[in-house]
Structures are given as structure tokens and as C-alpha cells.
Design a protein around this motif. Structure first.
Motif: not given
Length: 210
Positions: A203-210
Motif C-alpha cells: 500500500a505504501l509503495l502504490q501510494s508513491q508518486e514514482w
């Protein structure tokens, strides 16, 4: 270091028994799916031939010549300087993503907080790293007593893992204090089941603006 590409440096941190290995595997898979190639994976101390030899010096106890706290700190930064100069920065400059098993936050927590050497740590960190830091650090937080129980169940403990409980309590307090003041450090409750921890990490990784 100037990066014109979108490469990222992600680090997994945590006390012994926090579940770093499984988290690293999870994050590595996420990165590979996200960018189409596996990240460059590093570990600290270690990651280069010289740094791996330093790792042995730090990890293996020698009762005939005990490693003093200041020497431990300096050796860790020597290994880190080698890794950053010869592996991490070149990878990022190529456009590769880097996934690290520990980085500077560990020294701030273990040698700075745990050993009480924060002044030395800050000086050496500035001298060797300057303003270089990860784009994202995932700190797996766990009560030291539980973490050490988990670590003991894995097998024989190394020199660092054999430190007294209050050492790890000081390190944990430092991890949490630094995380509270730095938006690039995310805290995950590692006392949960592995499935719950992995759900929170994704969930944390998916929330990042990569």
C-alpha cells in the motif's frame, strides 16, 4: 549527485528479527514489475569485495581484540563509502533502481543511539555522504524483545545481535525519532503477521508518486 533519470534508491531498515529479508524480496518484485527490470540489490555493511571484508570484521567477535565502539562506527562508514562510490551512485546514474538492505539510518540508530556516539556519527556521515540519502526508507518497527526472539529462532546470533536489550531499545527509539522528523522514512508495524506487513508495504509503495 545529479540524476536526470527517474532512478530511485529505496532502503529497508529495522531491528533484528523485523523481517527485512522478506520485505526486500517483496519490494524487489514490486520494482521489477513497475520498471520492467530487477533493481540493483545491496546490503550493509558489505556489497563490494572490500566492504564484505569489513563486514566480517564488524560481525565476528574476537575476544582477544574486542572491537571498540568508535572503531565499529568508522569501519561501517568505510564500508558504506565504498558501496556508495562503487555501486550505488553508478547504478543510479545509469538509470537503475537500487534496493538496499540497511543504509545510513542504521548507523544513526545503532552507533548514534545505541552506542551513544551521535556526534561522531553525524561528523563521519557528513564527511562520507554529504546530502546523499535514499528516496524512500521503509523502517520495519518491532519491539526489540520480540525481534530478538525471532532472530534467535533463525540460528546463531552474530556480534551485533548479541548486544544487550537496552542497546536495541535505544536504537529503536532513535529510529522512531528520526522517522518522525523525515517524510522520506515510512514506519511499518513489523509485529503484525507477515501477510499484514506485506499488505502495508505494498500500500505504501502504490501510494508513491514514482
Amino acid at each position: 549527485m545529479n540524476r536526470d533519470n527517474k532512478s530511485k534508491f529505496i532502503v529497508i531498515e529495522g531491528l533484528e528479527g523485523a523481517g527485512k529479508s522478506s520485505a526486500i524480496s517483496l519490494v524487489g518484485d514490486f520494482i521489477e514489475k513497475h520498471i520492467g527490470q530487477a533493481p540493483v540489490c545491496t546490503r550493509e555493511p558489505g556489497g563490494t569485495p572490500l566492504a564484505e571484508r569489513i563486514r566480517d570484521l564488524v560481525k565476528i567477535a574476537d575476544d582477544s581484540d574486542p572491537l571498540c565502539d568508535e572503531a565499529e562506527c568508522l569501519l561501517l562508514y568505510a564500508a558504506r563509502a565504498q558501496l556508495v562510490a562503487n555501486v550505488i551512485k553508478p547504478a543510479l546514474e545509469r538509470g537503475d533502481w537500487v534496493l538496499g538492505d540497511r543504509h545510513n539510518l542504521s548507523s544513526l540508530a545503532y552507533q548514534g543511539g545505541g552506542r551513544g556516539l551521535m556526534t561522531l556519527v553525524n561528523v563521519v556521515s557528513q564527511a562520507t555522504l554529504g546530502d546523499f540519502k535514499p528516496d524512500l526508507t521503509i523502517y520495519l518497527d518491532i519491539d526489540p524483545e520480540l525481534g530478538l526472539q525471532r532472530a534467535a529462532n533463525r540460528g546463531e546470533l552474530d556480534r551485533i545481535e548479541k548486544q544487550a536489550l537496552d542497546f536495541f531499545e535505544r536504537a529503536r527509539a532513535t529510529f522512531l525519532s528520526l522517522a518522525a522528523d523525515d517524510d522520506s522514512i515510512a514506519v511499518i508495524d513489523a509485529s503484525q503477521t507477515m501477510a499484514e506487513v506485506h499488505k502495508d508495504i505494498l500500500a505504501l509503495l502504490q501510494s508513491q508518486e514514482w
